[in-house]
Design a protein around this motif. Structure first.
Motif, PDB file in Angstrom:
ATOM      1  N   ARG A 286       0.829  -1.212   0.000  1.00 46.35           N
ATOM      2  CA  ARG A 286       0.000   0.000   0.000  1.00 46.35           C
ATOM      3  C   ARG A 286       0.863   1.261   0.000  1.00 46.35           C
ATOM      4  O   ARG A 286       0.575   2.231  -0.720  1.00 46.35           O
ATOM      5  CB  ARG A 286      -0.922  -0.019   1.223  1.00 46.35           C
ATOM      6  CG  ARG A 286      -2.055  -1.056   1.145  1.00 46.35           C
ATOM      7  CD  ARG A 286      -2.775  -1.183   2.485  1.00 46.35           C
ATOM      8  NE  ARG A 286      -4.015  -1.945   2.397  1.00 46.35           N
ATOM      9  CZ  ARG A 286      -4.101  -3.272   2.462  1.00 46.35           C
ATOM     10  NH1 ARG A 286      -2.967  -3.990   2.578  1.00 46.35           N
ATOM     11  NH2 ARG A 286      -5.267  -3.884   2.376  1.00 46.35           N
ATOM     12  N   MET A 287       1.927   1.263   0.830  1.00 47.29           N
ATOM     13  CA  MET A 287       2.829   2.412   0.841  1.00 47.29           C
ATOM     14  C   MET A 287       3.518   2.573  -0.516  1.00 47.29           C
ATOM     15  O   MET A 287       3.716   3.689  -0.996  1.00 47.29           O
ATOM     16  CB  MET A 287       3.869   2.236   1.949  1.00 47.29           C
ATOM     17  CG  MET A 287       3.295   2.280   3.369  1.00 47.29           C
ATOM     18  SD  MET A 287       2.565   3.880   3.788  1.00 47.29           S
ATOM     19  CE  MET A 287       4.054   4.864   4.005  1.00 47.29           C
ATOM     20  N   ALA A 288       3.870   1.441  -1.127  1.00 52.41           N
ATOM     21  CA  ALA A 288       4.501   1.486  -2.448  1.00 52.41           C
ATOM     22  C   ALA A 288       3.540   2.070  -3.486  1.00 52.41           C
ATOM     23  O   ALA A 288       3.949   2.870  -4.346  1.00 52.41           O
ATOM     24  CB  ALA A 288       4.945   0.087  -2.861  1.00 52.41           C
ATOM     25  N   TRP A 289       2.267   1.696  -3.419  1.00 50.30           N
ATOM     26  CA  TRP A 289       1.268   2.213  -4.360  1.00 50.30           C
ATOM     27  C   TRP A 289       1.121   3.732  -4.198  1.00 50.30           C
ATOM     28  O   TRP A 289       1.036   4.476  -5.183  1.00 50.30           O
ATOM     29  CB  TRP A 289      -0.063   1.516  -4.131  1.00 50.30           C
ATOM     30  CG  TRP A 289      -1.147   1.810  -5.134  1.00 50.30           C
ATOM     31  CD1 TRP A 289      -2.330   2.428  -4.897  1.00 50.30           C
ATOM     32  CD2 TRP A 289      -1.151   1.490  -6.528  1.00 50.30           C
ATOM     33  NE1 TRP A 289      -3.085   2.517  -6.042  1.00 50.30           N
ATOM     34  CE2 TRP A 289      -2.378   1.941  -7.072  1.00 50.30           C
ATOM     35  CE3 TRP A 289      -0.244   0.860  -7.378  1.00 50.30           C
ATOM     36  CZ2 TRP A 289      -2.705   1.803  -8.412  1.00 50.30           C
ATOM     37  CZ3 TRP A 289      -0.578   0.717  -8.721  1.00 50.30           C
ATOM     38  CH2 TRP A 289      -1.791   1.180  -9.220  1.00 50.30           C
ATOM     39  N   CYS A 290       1.124   4.198  -2.940  1.00 53.11           N
ATOM     40  CA  CYS A 290       1.082   5.651  -2.707  1.00 53.11           C
ATOM     41  C   CYS A 290       2.321   6.320  -3.294  1.00 53.11           C
ATOM     42  O   CYS A 290       2.235   7.403  -3.894  1.00 53.11           O
ATOM     43  CB  CYS A 290       1.010   5.939  -1.200  1.00 53.11           C
ATOM     44  SG  CYS A 290      -0.564   5.523  -0.424  1.00 53.11           S
ATOM     45  N   GLY A 291       3.478   5.694  -3.129  1.00 54.62           N
ATOM     46  CA  GLY A 291       4.715   6.249  -3.664  1.00 54.62           C
ATOM     47  C   GLY A 291       4.700   6.338  -5.179  1.00 54.62           C
ATOM     48  O   GLY A 291       5.213   7.306  -5.766  1.00 54.62           O
ATOM     49  N   ILE A 292       4.120   5.336  -5.834  1.00 52.08           N
ATOM     50  CA  ILE A 292       3.999   5.365  -7.294  1.00 52.08           C
ATOM     51  C   ILE A 292       3.181   6.584  -7.723  1.00 52.08           C
ATOM     52  O   ILE A 292       3.562   7.334  -8.625  1.00 52.08           O
ATOM     53  CB  ILE A 292       3.339   4.067  -7.812  1.00 52.08           C
ATOM     54  CG1 ILE A 292       4.305   2.885  -7.655  1.00 52.08           C
ATOM     55  CG2 ILE A 292       2.906   4.217  -9.280  1.00 52.08           C
ATOM     56  CD1 ILE A 292       3.682   1.533  -7.951  1.00 52.08           C
ATOM     57  N   GLY A 293       2.051   6.802  -7.050  1.00 55.46           N
ATOM     58  CA  GLY A 293       1.196   7.937  -7.404  1.00 55.46           C
ATOM     59  C   GLY A 293       1.872   9.264  -7.157  1.00 55.46           C
ATOM     60  O   GLY A 293       1.846  10.158  -8.013  1.00 55.46           O
ATOM     61  N   PHE A 294       2.514   9.396  -5.982  1.00 54.55           N
ATOM     62  CA  PHE A 294       3.170  10.659  -5.649  1.00 54.55           C
ATOM     63  C   PHE A 294       4.331  10.935  -6.603  1.00 54.55           C
ATOM     64  O   PHE A 294       4.508  12.058  -7.073  1.00 54.55           O
ATOM     65  CB  PHE A 294       3.667  10.625  -4.205  1.00 54.55           C
ATOM     66  CG  PHE A 294       4.076  11.968  -3.683  1.00 54.55           C
ATOM     67  CD1 PHE A 294       3.141  12.805  -3.095  1.00 54.55           C
ATOM     68  CD2 PHE A 294       5.381  12.404  -3.787  1.00 54.55           C
ATOM     69  CE1 PHE A 294       3.511  14.058  -2.622  1.00 54.55           C
ATOM     70  CE2 PHE A 294       5.762  13.650  -3.316  1.00 54.55           C
ATOM     71  CZ  PHE A 294       4.823  14.479  -2.732  1.00 54.55           C
ATOM     72  N   GLY A 295       5.108   9.917  -6.899  1.00 55.63           N
ATOM     73  CA  GLY A 295       6.235  10.085  -7.809  1.00 55.63           C
ATOM     74  C   GLY A 295       5.798  10.413  -9.226  1.00 55.63           C
ATOM     75  O   GLY A 295       6.495  11.129  -9.956  1.00 55.63           O
ATOM     76  N   PHE A 296       4.631   9.919  -9.622  1.00 58.92           N
ATOM     77  CA  PHE A 296       4.123  10.160 -10.977  1.00 58.92           C
ATOM     78  C   PHE A 296       3.587  11.578 -11.132  1.00 58.92           C
ATOM     79  O   PHE A 296       3.539  12.113 -12.236  1.00 58.92           O
ATOM     80  CB  PHE A 296       3.015   9.149 -11.292  1.00 58.92           C
ATOM     81  CG  PHE A 296       2.892   8.833 -12.755  1.00 58.92           C
ATOM     82  CD1 PHE A 296       3.829   8.032 -13.380  1.00 58.92           C
ATOM     83  CD2 PHE A 296       1.836   9.317 -13.503  1.00 58.92           C
ATOM     84  CE1 PHE A 296       3.721   7.731 -14.732  1.00 58.92           C
ATOM     85  CE2 PHE A 296       1.722   9.021 -14.856  1.00 58.92           C
ATOM     86  CZ  PHE A 296       2.672   8.228 -15.465  1.00 58.92           C
ATOM     87  N   PHE A 297       3.192  12.197 -10.003  1.00 61.29           N
ATOM     88  CA  PHE A 297       2.592  13.535 -10.053  1.00 61.29           C
ATOM     89  C   PHE A 297       3.626  14.652 -10.112  1.00 61.29           C
ATOM     90  O   PHE A 297       3.456  15.643 -10.829  1.00 61.29           O
ATOM     91  CB  PHE A 297       1.693  13.723  -8.816  1.00 61.29           C
ATOM     92  CG  PHE A 297       1.881  15.036  -8.100  1.00 61.29           C
ATOM     93  CD1 PHE A 297       1.243  16.188  -8.545  1.00 61.29           C
ATOM     94  CD2 PHE A 297       2.713  15.134  -6.994  1.00 61.29           C
ATOM     95  CE1 PHE A 297       1.426  17.406  -7.901  1.00 61.29           C
ATOM     96  CE2 PHE A 297       2.902  16.338  -6.342  1.00 61.29           C
ATOM     97  CZ  PHE A 297       2.255  17.481  -6.795  1.00 61.29           C
ATOM     98  N   GLN A 298       4.740  14.512  -9.358  1.00 65.26           N
ATOM     99  CA  GLN A 298       5.562  15.673  -9.032  1.00 65.26           C
ATOM    100  C   GLN A 298       6.235  16.346 -10.223  1.00 65.26           C
ATOM    101  O   GLN A 298       6.107  17.553 -10.425  1.00 65.26           O
ATOM    102  CB  GLN A 298       6.620  15.260  -8.006  1.00 65.26           C
ATOM    103  CG  GLN A 298       6.509  16.028  -6.715  1.00 65.26           C
ATOM    104  CD  GLN A 298       7.664  15.748  -5.788  1.00 65.26           C
ATOM    105  OE1 GLN A 298       8.117  14.628  -5.634  1.00 65.26           O
ATOM    106  NE2 GLN A 298       8.137  16.776  -5.154  1.00 65.26           N
ATOM    107  N   ALA A 299       6.992  15.587 -11.002  1.00 69.47           N
ATOM    108  CA  ALA A 299       7.761  16.204 -12.097  1.00 69.47           C
ATOM    109  C   ALA A 299       6.856  16.860 -13.149  1.00 69.47           C
ATOM    110  O   ALA A 299       7.122  17.995 -13.567  1.00 69.47           O
ATOM    111  CB  ALA A 299       8.676  15.169 -12.744  1.00 69.47           C
TER     112      ALA A 299
END
Length: 459
Positions: A369-382
């Motif tokens: 679940r934490m990894a899934w959140c990280g995927i979303g956050f990382g996909f948004f920032q740049a």
């Protein structure tokens, strides 16, 4: 400007070798500033004990850093437009490094708080011009990649702060949390002096009274957030809110009609810029809500140690590290609105999944679940960084860069304050309430991001 400097002042980014050195200098500075935003929280009990002070008083070690950063970010961004981003960035690196040494040598709470104040000023100078500096370092065709690397450094620095602090404290005393910045800072300054590009300077001047009003307005805003997070009564919060509103009104009146206002309200008239800034505030608010509340759940409900808690938070940081460069490259080819919308949707669904954890979750249950959140956050920032910077004219890159950092810090501060409110409502279910709010914040960010697909870029 000598011939070497002229070569670095390229119109469309730096040559590859100089680009790598300049990016390394910027990354070290931004990484240290982001890490120190999070790292002191974990160390507060140890610092308070060794300096023989109370937990309540030790909170100023964190508060003064955030106050100094947010209060001076926009003035430094405006100054960068006038005297060059290179000078402001190098100034920030130098002040941050010297202040880190002063933190490591501090002998009392007041001396540490003063050193942290100057550390926050140095961090603000770096962060205020950071994104504008990247725009000068990378050619237009590669700017998404540059913003992806920057997003990686910021997110990982913020995410791994508690883990890094726990590991350092397990092997050494708290001054080493700050001492490790010194050699890194020296390296960043030397690299920056060699490789950071000179940029065009604006013809307008920085207005000192406006800068002072900005310091008071944003300083009071963060002070109010902090007092709300520590459950101060309305007898204290109400005057702070009134004073904040007064200083913001004076700031807006003072800079009305200015060609390049320090608080760049003119840029918010551009729909793409405004929606991108809103997306950033919402998404960093979601991250702040999750990162402040989840350690309480892991330690108090599940009985995990602080070091175990740090490692349970790690999958988020690892997947941000994986996804941020990928999203950066994709943002050079696809609309940031779509990429950011997908990322925030993934983040929101991951936070909902955290809410649905079983009563006695395993490491795997938490980890994916934490990894899934990280995927979303990382996909948004740049992509969002590129949208903000791309929607501002080149002459206003400093103001846009300041908003990037301000939006991040306002979002994180809002998230932290709301966590305190959630635990006031229910000490037992506080984390659940915080995660519900976090998922809602990410969902609002998702709507704002996709809305960018139907607005036109302003000239």
């Amino acid at each position: 400007m000598n011939p070497h400097d002229s070569a670095l002042a390229a119109r469309d980014g730096l040559p590859p070798d100089a680009r790598r050195l300049a990016m390394l200098s910027v990354a070290i500075g931004v990484g240290m500033a982001s890490l120190d935003t999070a790292i002191a929280n974990t160390a507060l009990p140890a610092i308070a004990d060794q300096l023989h002070t109370t937990p309540a008083a030790s909170v100023w070690i964190v508060n003064v850093y955030q106050l100094a950063m947010v209060a001076t970010l926009l003035p430094f961004a405006a100054l960068g437009e006038v005297i060059s981003y290179r000078r402001v960035c190098l100034f920030g690196l130098t002040v941050f490094t010297i202040a880190s040494l002063a933190c490591a040598l501090a002998w009392s709470l007041p001396s540490l708080v003063v050193a942290r104040l100057f550390q926050g000023v140095g961090a603000a100078a770096m962060m205020g011009v950071n994104t504008a500096m990247l725009r000068a370092i990378f050619p237009a065709a590669l700017q998404g990649r540059g913003f992806g690397l920057n997003a990686l450094v910021v997110a990982v620095g913020f995410a791994v702060g508690p883990t890094a602090a726990s590991l350092i404290l397990a092997a050494a005393s708290w001054p080493w949390l700050f001492a490790i910045n010194v050699p890194l800072g020296v390296i960043a300054v030397l690299l920056g002096r060699r490789a950071l590009p000179h940029t065009a300077r604006a013809s307008h001047k920085v207005d000192a009274p406006t800068a002072l009003l900005n310091v008071f307005a944003f300083g009071l805003l963060i002070l109010t957030f902090g007092d709300a997070a520590h459950q101060e009564g309305w007898h204290k919060l109400a005057p702070e809110l009134i004073a904040t509103a007064v200083f913001f009104a004076l700031l807006l009146r003072r800079q009305a009609g200015h060609a390049a206002p320090m608080l760049p309200v003119d840029l918010f008239k551009r729909p793409l810029f405004a929606l991108s800034a809103l997306t950033a505030v919402c998404t960093f608010g979601a991250q702040g809500l999750a990162f402040v509340s989840l350690p309480f759940y892991f330690e108090h409900t599940l009985g995990r140690s602080p070091i175990e808690t740090g490692f349970l938070m790690t999958p988020w940081a690892v997947l941000v590290a994986v996804m941020a460069p990928i999203a950066g490259r994709l943002s050079d080819r696809y609309p940031p609105g779509a990429l950011g919308g997908i990322g925030t949707a993934i983040l929101s669904s991951g936070l909902v999944a955290m809410l649905l954890l079983p009563p006695s979750p395993t490491v795997i249950d938490i980890g994916w679940r934490m990894a899934w959140c990280g995927i979303g956050f990382g996909f948004f920032q740049a992509p969002n960084l590129k949208a903000i910077m791309g929607s501002a004219p080149p002459s206003r890159a400093g103001g846009a860069s300041g908003i990037v950092a301000t939006a991040r810090l306002i979002g994180q501060a809002t998230g932290a304050a709301l966590v305190a409110y959630c635990f006031t409502l229910s000490p037992v279910r506080g984390t659940s309430y915080a995660l519900i709010l976090a998922a809602a914040f990410a969902a609002v960010g998702c709507v704002a991001s996709f809305s960018r697909l139907v607005v036109r870029q302003s000239p």
